[in-house]
Design a protein around this motif. Structure first.
Motif, PDB file in Angstrom:
ATOM      1  N   MET A  43      -4.429  11.469  -5.110  1.00 50.46           N
ATOM      2  CA  MET A  43      -5.168  10.580  -5.998  1.00 50.46           C
ATOM      3  C   MET A  43      -4.883  10.903  -7.465  1.00 50.46           C
ATOM      4  SD  MET A  43      -9.266   9.807  -6.093  1.00 50.46           S
ATOM      5  CE  MET A  43      -9.678  11.506  -6.342  1.00 50.46           C
ATOM      6  N   LEU A  44      -4.840  12.180  -7.801  1.00 47.29           N
ATOM      7  CA  LEU A  44      -4.550  12.588  -9.178  1.00 47.29           C
ATOM      8  C   LEU A  44      -3.162  12.135  -9.609  1.00 47.29           C
ATOM      9  CD1 LEU A  44      -5.180  14.230 -11.750  1.00 47.29           C
ATOM     10  CD2 LEU A  44      -4.170  16.188 -10.582  1.00 47.29           C
ATOM     11  N   ILE A  45      -2.166  12.411  -8.783  1.00 45.18           N
ATOM     12  CA  ILE A  45      -0.789  12.047  -9.124  1.00 45.18           C
ATOM     13  C   ILE A  45      -0.635  10.535  -9.211  1.00 45.18           C
ATOM     14  CG2 ILE A  45       1.610  12.147  -8.367  1.00 45.18           C
ATOM     15  CD1 ILE A  45       0.425  14.804  -9.435  1.00 45.18           C
ATOM     16  N   ASN A  46      -1.198   9.807  -8.257  1.00 50.66           N
ATOM     17  CA  ASN A  46      -1.097   8.351  -8.293  1.00 50.66           C
ATOM     18  C   ASN A  46      -1.781   7.778  -9.523  1.00 50.66           C
ATOM     19  OD1 ASN A  46       0.421   7.894  -5.975  1.00 50.66           O
ATOM     20  ND2 ASN A  46      -1.372   7.925  -4.672  1.00 50.66           N
ATOM     21  N   GLY A  47      -2.953   8.306  -9.850  1.00 54.01           N
ATOM     22  CA  GLY A  47      -3.653   7.827 -11.044  1.00 54.01           C
ATOM     23  C   GLY A  47      -2.843   8.044 -12.305  1.00 54.01           C
ATOM     24  N   LEU A  48      -2.329   9.268 -12.468  1.00 51.84           N
ATOM     25  CA  LEU A  48      -1.529   9.563 -13.656  1.00 51.84           C
ATOM     26  C   LEU A  48      -0.261   8.721 -13.713  1.00 51.84           C
ATOM     27  CD1 LEU A  48      -1.872  13.443 -13.749  1.00 51.84           C
ATOM     28  CD2 LEU A  48      -2.964  11.777 -15.264  1.00 51.84           C
ATOM     29  N   PHE A  49       0.413   8.576 -12.574  1.00 48.95           N
ATOM     30  CA  PHE A  49       1.664   7.821 -12.534  1.00 48.95           C
ATOM     31  C   PHE A  49       1.437   6.352 -12.899  1.00 48.95           C
ATOM     32  CE2 PHE A  49       4.697   5.125 -10.272  1.00 48.95           C
ATOM     33  CZ  PHE A  49       5.889   5.610 -10.774  1.00 48.95           C
ATOM     34  N   TRP A  50       0.459   5.711 -12.262  1.00 50.86           N
ATOM     35  CA  TRP A  50       0.267   4.281 -12.492  1.00 50.86           C
ATOM     36  C   TRP A  50      -0.334   3.995 -13.870  1.00 50.86           C
ATOM     37  CZ3 TRP A  50       3.366   1.447 -10.056  1.00 50.86           C
ATOM     38  CH2 TRP A  50       3.755   1.767  -8.769  1.00 50.86           C
ATOM     39  N   ILE A  51      -1.125   4.917 -14.414  1.00 48.14           N
ATOM     40  CA  ILE A  51      -1.604   4.759 -15.789  1.00 48.14           C
ATOM     41  C   ILE A  51      -0.429   4.843 -16.756  1.00 48.14           C
ATOM     42  CG2 ILE A  51      -2.940   5.890 -17.610  1.00 48.14           C
ATOM     43  CD1 ILE A  51      -5.051   6.497 -15.426  1.00 48.14           C
ATOM     44  N   PHE A  52       0.487   5.795 -16.512  1.00 45.52           N
ATOM     45  CA  PHE A  52       1.676   5.927 -17.347  1.00 45.52           C
ATOM     46  C   PHE A  52       2.527   4.656 -17.281  1.00 45.52           C
ATOM     47  CE2 PHE A  52       6.109   7.341 -17.944  1.00 45.52           C
ATOM     48  CZ  PHE A  52       6.007   7.816 -19.241  1.00 45.52           C
ATOM     49  N   VAL A  53       2.694   4.100 -16.092  1.00 45.80           N
ATOM     50  CA  VAL A  53       3.454   2.854 -15.931  1.00 45.80           C
ATOM     51  C   VAL A  53       2.777   1.724 -16.704  1.00 45.80           C
ATOM     52  CG1 VAL A  53       4.127   1.077 -14.254  1.00 45.80           C
ATOM     53  CG2 VAL A  53       4.525   3.488 -13.740  1.00 45.80           C
ATOM     54  N   ALA A  54       1.452   1.646 -16.630  1.00 45.98           N
ATOM     55  CA  ALA A  54       0.726   0.591 -17.348  1.00 45.98           C
ATOM     56  C   ALA A  54       0.869   0.753 -18.867  1.00 45.98           C
ATOM     57  CB  ALA A  54      -0.747   0.616 -16.952  1.00 45.98           C
ATOM     58  N   ILE A  55       0.800   1.975 -19.355  1.00 44.00           N
ATOM     59  CA  ILE A  55       0.944   2.216 -20.799  1.00 44.00           C
ATOM     60  C   ILE A  55       2.335   1.823 -21.274  1.00 44.00           C
ATOM     61  CG2 ILE A  55       1.090   4.043 -22.532  1.00 44.00           C
ATOM     62  CD1 ILE A  55      -1.233   5.406 -21.037  1.00 44.00           C
ATOM     63  N   ILE A  56       3.355   2.210 -20.534  1.00 45.87           N
ATOM     64  CA  ILE A  56       4.731   1.839 -20.904  1.00 45.87           C
ATOM     65  C   ILE A  56       4.901   0.321 -20.847  1.00 45.87           C
ATOM     66  CG2 ILE A  56       7.157   2.037 -20.241  1.00 45.87           C
ATOM     67  CD1 ILE A  56       5.957   4.543 -21.554  1.00 45.87           C
ATOM     68  N   GLY A  57       4.363  -0.303 -19.814  1.00 48.46           N
ATOM     69  CA  GLY A  57       4.445  -1.760 -19.696  1.00 48.46           C
ATOM     70  C   GLY A  57       3.757  -2.471 -20.846  1.00 48.46           C
TER      71      GLY A  57
ATOM     72  N   LEU B 212       0.823  -1.204   0.000  1.00 47.80           N
ATOM     73  CA  LEU B 212       0.000   0.000   0.000  1.00 47.80           C
ATOM     74  C   LEU B 212       0.859   1.258   0.000  1.00 47.80           C
ATOM     75  CD1 LEU B 212      -2.824   1.186   0.105  1.00 47.80           C
ATOM     76  CD2 LEU B 212      -2.687   1.070   2.594  1.00 47.80           C
ATOM     77  N   ARG B 213       1.912   1.260   0.787  1.00 45.40           N
ATOM     78  CA  ARG B 213       2.821   2.410   0.813  1.00 45.40           C
ATOM     79  C   ARG B 213       3.501   2.612  -0.545  1.00 45.40           C
ATOM     80  NH1 ARG B 213       3.954   4.747   5.752  1.00 45.40           N
ATOM     81  NH2 ARG B 213       3.284   3.525   7.538  1.00 45.40           N
ATOM     82  N   LEU B 214       3.868   1.537  -1.202  1.00 51.10           N
ATOM     83  CA  LEU B 214       4.486   1.627  -2.529  1.00 51.10           C
ATOM     84  C   LEU B 214       3.519   2.220  -3.555  1.00 51.10           C
ATOM     85  CD1 LEU B 214       6.855   0.989  -4.439  1.00 51.10           C
ATOM     86  CD2 LEU B 214       5.765  -1.225  -4.834  1.00 51.10           C
ATOM     87  N   ILE B 215       2.270   1.811  -3.480  1.00 45.96           N
ATOM     88  CA  ILE B 215       1.269   2.310  -4.423  1.00 45.96           C
ATOM     89  C   ILE B 215       1.008   3.797  -4.198  1.00 45.96           C
ATOM     90  CG2 ILE B 215      -1.184   2.153  -5.044  1.00 45.96           C
ATOM     91  CD1 ILE B 215      -0.921  -0.884  -4.581  1.00 45.96           C
ATOM     92  N   LEU B 216       1.000   4.231  -2.952  1.00 43.53           N
ATOM     93  CA  LEU B 216       0.711   5.631  -2.628  1.00 43.53           C
ATOM     94  C   LEU B 216       1.944   6.530  -2.658  1.00 43.53           C
ATOM     95  CD1 LEU B 216      -1.776   5.147   0.330  1.00 43.53           C
ATOM     96  CD2 LEU B 216      -2.302   5.649  -2.049  1.00 43.53           C
ATOM     97  N   LEU B 217       3.114   5.971  -2.821  1.00 45.47           N
ATOM     98  CA  LEU B 217       4.364   6.732  -2.737  1.00 45.47           C
ATOM     99  C   LEU B 217       4.467   7.897  -3.723  1.00 45.47           C
ATOM    100  CD1 LEU B 217       7.116   6.975  -1.335  1.00 45.47           C
ATOM    101  CD2 LEU B 217       8.014   5.454  -3.104  1.00 45.47           C
ATOM    102  N   PRO B 218       4.160   7.735  -5.012  1.00 45.52           N
ATOM    103  CA  PRO B 218       4.314   8.878  -5.926  1.00 45.52           C
ATOM    104  C   PRO B 218       3.478  10.088  -5.520  1.00 45.52           C
ATOM    105  CG  PRO B 218       3.963   6.862  -7.172  1.00 45.52           C
ATOM    106  CD  PRO B 218       3.746   6.531  -5.735  1.00 45.52           C
ATOM    107  N   GLY B 219       2.238   9.865  -5.133  1.00 43.34           N
ATOM    108  CA  GLY B 219       1.369  10.957  -4.721  1.00 43.34           C
ATOM    109  C   GLY B 219       1.829  11.606  -3.433  1.00 43.34           C
TER     110      GLY B 219
END
Length: 58
Positions: free
Chosen positions: A32-46, A5-12
């Motif tokens: 929430m905004l930063i985490n959403g954008l960050f993890w969507i970007f990671v998913a797109i790159i992946g 959970l801490r890893l998921i929330l870390l960027p925000g």
């Protein structure tokens, strides 16, 4: 589980701390905004990396 959970929330959390956003200034929304954008970007790159390895693109 708490470490995941801490890893998921870390960027925000890092961005909210960097910009000194407090609870009164809607820290949760910024996080929430930063985490959403960050993890969507990671998913797109992946997905881009994964699809580039498919045989149809070779």
């Amino acid at each position: 589980m708490e470490a995941v959970l801490r890893l998921i929330l870390l960027p925000g959390e890092l961005i909210a701390d960097r910009f000194h956003v407090s609870k009164e200034e809607n820290r949760d929304l910024v996080r929430m905004l930063i985490n959403g954008l960050f993890w969507i970007f990671v998913a797109i790159i992946g997905l881009a990396i994964w699809t580039s390895t498919l045989s149809i693109y070779q």
